[in-house]
Design a protein around this motif. Sequence first.
Motif, PDB file in Angstrom:
ATOM      1  N   TRP A 103       0.826  -1.212   0.000  1.00  0.00           N
ATOM      2  CA  TRP A 103       0.000   0.000   0.000  1.00  0.00           C
ATOM      3  C   TRP A 103       0.861   1.265   0.000  1.00  0.00           C
ATOM      4  O   TRP A 103       0.612   2.198  -0.761  1.00  0.00           O
ATOM      5  CB  TRP A 103      -0.916  -0.015   1.217  1.00  0.00           C
ATOM      6  CG  TRP A 103      -1.767   1.215   1.346  1.00  0.00           C
ATOM      7  CD1 TRP A 103      -1.494   2.348   2.062  1.00  0.00           C
ATOM      8  CD2 TRP A 103      -3.028   1.449   0.711  1.00  0.00           C
ATOM      9  NE1 TRP A 103      -2.502   3.254   1.925  1.00  0.00           N
ATOM     10  CE2 TRP A 103      -3.458   2.737   1.102  1.00  0.00           C
ATOM     11  CE3 TRP A 103      -3.818   0.692  -0.151  1.00  0.00           C
ATOM     12  CZ2 TRP A 103      -4.663   3.278   0.658  1.00  0.00           C
ATOM     13  CZ3 TRP A 103      -5.018   1.241  -0.584  1.00  0.00           C
ATOM     14  CH2 TRP A 103      -5.426   2.508  -0.190  1.00  0.00           C
TER      15      TRP A 103
ATOM     16  N   ARG B 167     -16.301   3.312  -3.535  1.00  0.00           N
ATOM     17  CA  ARG B 167     -15.087   3.421  -2.727  1.00  0.00           C
ATOM     18  C   ARG B 167     -15.247   2.689  -1.393  1.00  0.00           C
ATOM     19  O   ARG B 167     -14.355   1.963  -0.956  1.00  0.00           O
ATOM     20  CB  ARG B 167     -14.748   4.893  -2.467  1.00  0.00           C
ATOM     21  CG  ARG B 167     -14.368   5.698  -3.695  1.00  0.00           C
ATOM     22  CD  ARG B 167     -13.662   6.992  -3.299  1.00  0.00           C
ATOM     23  NE  ARG B 167     -14.407   7.707  -2.275  1.00  0.00           N
ATOM     24  CZ  ARG B 167     -15.364   8.586  -2.516  1.00  0.00           C
ATOM     25  NH1 ARG B 167     -15.717   8.844  -3.767  1.00  0.00           N
ATOM     26  NH2 ARG B 167     -15.984   9.212  -1.542  1.00  0.00           N
ATOM     27  N   LYS B 168     -16.392   2.870  -0.755  1.00  0.00           N
ATOM     28  CA  LYS B 168     -16.624   2.194   0.515  1.00  0.00           C
ATOM     29  C   LYS B 168     -16.720   0.680   0.338  1.00  0.00           C
ATOM     30  O   LYS B 168     -16.287  -0.084   1.202  1.00  0.00           O
ATOM     31  CB  LYS B 168     -17.900   2.737   1.154  1.00  0.00           C
ATOM     32  CG  LYS B 168     -17.816   4.213   1.515  1.00  0.00           C
ATOM     33  CD  LYS B 168     -19.139   4.726   2.034  1.00  0.00           C
ATOM     34  CE  LYS B 168     -19.065   6.222   2.350  1.00  0.00           C
ATOM     35  NZ  LYS B 168     -20.368   6.766   2.808  1.00  0.00           N
TER      36      LYS B 168
ATOM     37  N   ALA C 294     -13.242  -0.883   0.188  1.00  0.00           N
ATOM     38  CA  ALA C 294     -12.674  -1.039   1.535  1.00  0.00           C
ATOM     39  C   ALA C 294     -13.307  -2.221   2.258  1.00  0.00           C
ATOM     40  O   ALA C 294     -12.618  -2.992   2.948  1.00  0.00           O
ATOM     41  CB  ALA C 294     -12.890   0.248   2.334  1.00  0.00           C
TER      42      ALA C 294
ATOM     43  N   ALA D 175     -11.795  -5.503   0.999  1.00  0.00           N
ATOM     44  CA  ALA D 175     -10.475  -5.813   1.568  1.00  0.00           C
ATOM     45  C   ALA D 175     -10.619  -6.479   2.937  1.00  0.00           C
ATOM     46  O   ALA D 175      -9.923  -7.459   3.246  1.00  0.00           O
ATOM     47  CB  ALA D 175      -9.645  -4.536   1.674  1.00  0.00           C
TER      48      ALA D 175
ATOM     49  N   GLY E  51      -8.042  -0.582  -4.448  1.00  0.00           N
ATOM     50  CA  GLY E  51      -8.259   0.444  -3.438  1.00  0.00           C
ATOM     51  C   GLY E  51      -7.311   1.618  -3.574  1.00  0.00           C
ATOM     52  O   GLY E  51      -7.695   2.769  -3.338  1.00  0.00           O
TER      53      GLY E  51
ATOM     54  N   TRP F 133      -8.827   5.282  -3.823  1.00  0.00           N
ATOM     55  CA  TRP F 133      -8.633   6.038  -2.587  1.00  0.00           C
ATOM     56  C   TRP F 133      -8.282   7.485  -2.906  1.00  0.00           C
ATOM     57  O   TRP F 133      -7.538   7.788  -3.843  1.00  0.00           O
ATOM     58  CB  TRP F 133      -7.530   5.377  -1.770  1.00  0.00           C
ATOM     59  CG  TRP F 133      -7.028   6.163  -0.606  1.00  0.00           C
ATOM     60  CD1 TRP F 133      -7.734   6.568   0.489  1.00  0.00           C
ATOM     61  CD2 TRP F 133      -5.697   6.643  -0.401  1.00  0.00           C
ATOM     62  NE1 TRP F 133      -6.929   7.257   1.360  1.00  0.00           N
ATOM     63  CE2 TRP F 133      -5.676   7.324   0.839  1.00  0.00           C
ATOM     64  CE3 TRP F 133      -4.517   6.556  -1.145  1.00  0.00           C
ATOM     65  CZ2 TRP F 133      -4.522   7.904   1.344  1.00  0.00           C
ATOM     66  CZ3 TRP F 133      -3.374   7.130  -0.645  1.00  0.00           C
ATOM     67  CH2 TRP F 133      -3.381   7.796   0.582  1.00  0.00           C
TER      68      TRP F 133
ATOM     69  N   ARG G  68     -12.150  11.314   2.876  1.00  0.00           N
ATOM     70  CA  ARG G  68     -11.762   9.942   2.604  1.00  0.00           C
ATOM     71  C   ARG G  68     -12.975   9.029   2.697  1.00  0.00           C
ATOM     72  O   ARG G  68     -13.903   9.272   3.441  1.00  0.00           O
ATOM     73  CB  ARG G  68     -10.720   9.468   3.614  1.00  0.00           C
ATOM     74  CG  ARG G  68      -9.352  10.114   3.417  1.00  0.00           C
ATOM     75  CD  ARG G  68      -8.365   9.484   4.362  1.00  0.00           C
ATOM     76  NE  ARG G  68      -7.041  10.070   4.194  1.00  0.00           N
ATOM     77  CZ  ARG G  68      -6.000   9.702   4.915  1.00  0.00           C
ATOM     78  NH1 ARG G  68      -6.121   8.762   5.819  1.00  0.00           N
ATOM     79  NH2 ARG G  68      -4.829  10.276   4.735  1.00  0.00           N
TER      80      ARG G  68
END
Length: 529
Positions: free
Chosen positions: A274, A308-309, A312, A315, A465, A469, A528
């Motif tokens: 990352w 986007r959420k 996450a 993951a 991501g 992000w 974010r």
Amino acid sequence: MASIFPGLRRAAPRLTQDFFLCHPCVKQPRPLSDSPKLPIKTNISRTIRFNSSAAAFPEDAGQYSKTPLGSLSRTILKKEQHPPGATKRRAAKFFPETTSKSVAYWLLGSAASVFGIVVFGGLTRLTESGLSITEWKPVTGSLPPLSLADWESEFEKYCASPEFKLLNPHMTLEEFKKIYYMEWGHRLWGRFVGMSFVLPAAYFVARRRVSANMSLRLLGISGLIGVQGVLGWWMVKSGLKDDLFAPGSHPRVSQYRLTAHLSAAFICYTTMLWNGLAILRTNNLLQHPARSHSHLLNLSSGSLSFFRKSVAGLAILVFTTVMSGGLVAGLDAGMIYNEFPRMGLGLTPPKSELWSSFYSRKEDQSDLWWRNMLENPSLVQLDHRIMATATFTAILALWAYTRFNPRVRAALPKECRKGMLGVVHLVMMQVALGIGTLIYLVPTHLAATHQAGSLALLTGVVVLGSRTWIPSRAWRLVQKRVKMATDSGLSGAKPSMHRVPGIKGKAAEPIGLRSELDAMQKMGPPKRA
């Protein structure tokens, strides 16, 4: 009036020598031979009034420095040479604003090394080589036994372990060497991962190629590598004593410690990957600030908020599924119910088998539910199947959402669409490997590939991501670069052209960076996900 000019011409040389001294001469002391020669009838007090520096009068420097005016001149000169806050500014400037790309490539290489050691560790477990070394010597254990006496000593220690007594009582020294080298290679690779990370990290920080924020992250990863080594020995230790597993059962390490060791490895790998991707992305965004602003503005739109959420959440779901697979490996739960999708006569085993009082250790059976979930091989395998199916369904659903929703499909960047499609391919491959491993009774090559596939799937989700992000720090740097370019008039990029609707004959109208900067300041940094 005519008589005034001859007097001014005669007084001009005296004025230039008596009163007007250059500023460098005032600040920098000179030797006595190089001091400015003043006229004999110079008015010292008048000169001090205009030049409050003792260096201009070296012959009277001792007496002049004792006066209040001389003390004041020294104070002013000291503040000019060492202004307040200069030390703090120099300390802040020790770390650069952005991290070098070379650090990113090194982090990605370190992540690849961790990927390899995870796969090799799976092979070590599948070949039952992990308990061959019964001692932990971080320094002296770097070398294998070099003489026959050393080999016999190590073999005697292994003969005292439960694994030898219950599983390998007829093992010879030559057979022992094979499993010993497997475990020794795994530990040596772990030492290499630690040294190849800590030493370059110190070098990059000393050479000022790492930002302040990234230096703290590198310190955290270094500590995590050390914890990973301790967890590895803590896991191996659980298989060397009879009281740490059920009497009469197959000698194995604790499934809890195995899962902790595996999770630490996955976290270490994910943080390296990352941060390496984040450094590359930040540097790429800063190359074209105006274009990057438009890109980040598009990602922060409301139409992509759910996507986007969801990435996450994916993951977290993939990581949890992998950890449930660690429990399956620790209990050898893959050796039962080797068919799919059925488990025996139905989709699930009988209820009496899933909730057995055999695994409870309290009289009131208050620990019955969680011990069955973590220690009952039948329920552990069922949990892993359910989580794997949920992960597969969630990934396909998110892909369908990005494919068939018109708003999301129009707003989603091209690299995000490719990343989502790559995750779909990886999850299909991982499901096929999992089913094959189960049906064929956990062969070594398929089981190791299945473990590598889980890490590859997590890699795909992390890459996706990193593309979706919204980095708040990079956003602020982009704003700063655009503002600097706009104020100086040297943006280095051509103004963007926007078509003016409803006007024929006027194809496009240039929009400067000032209008884009105004829009950025009004909106502020995106939140974010």
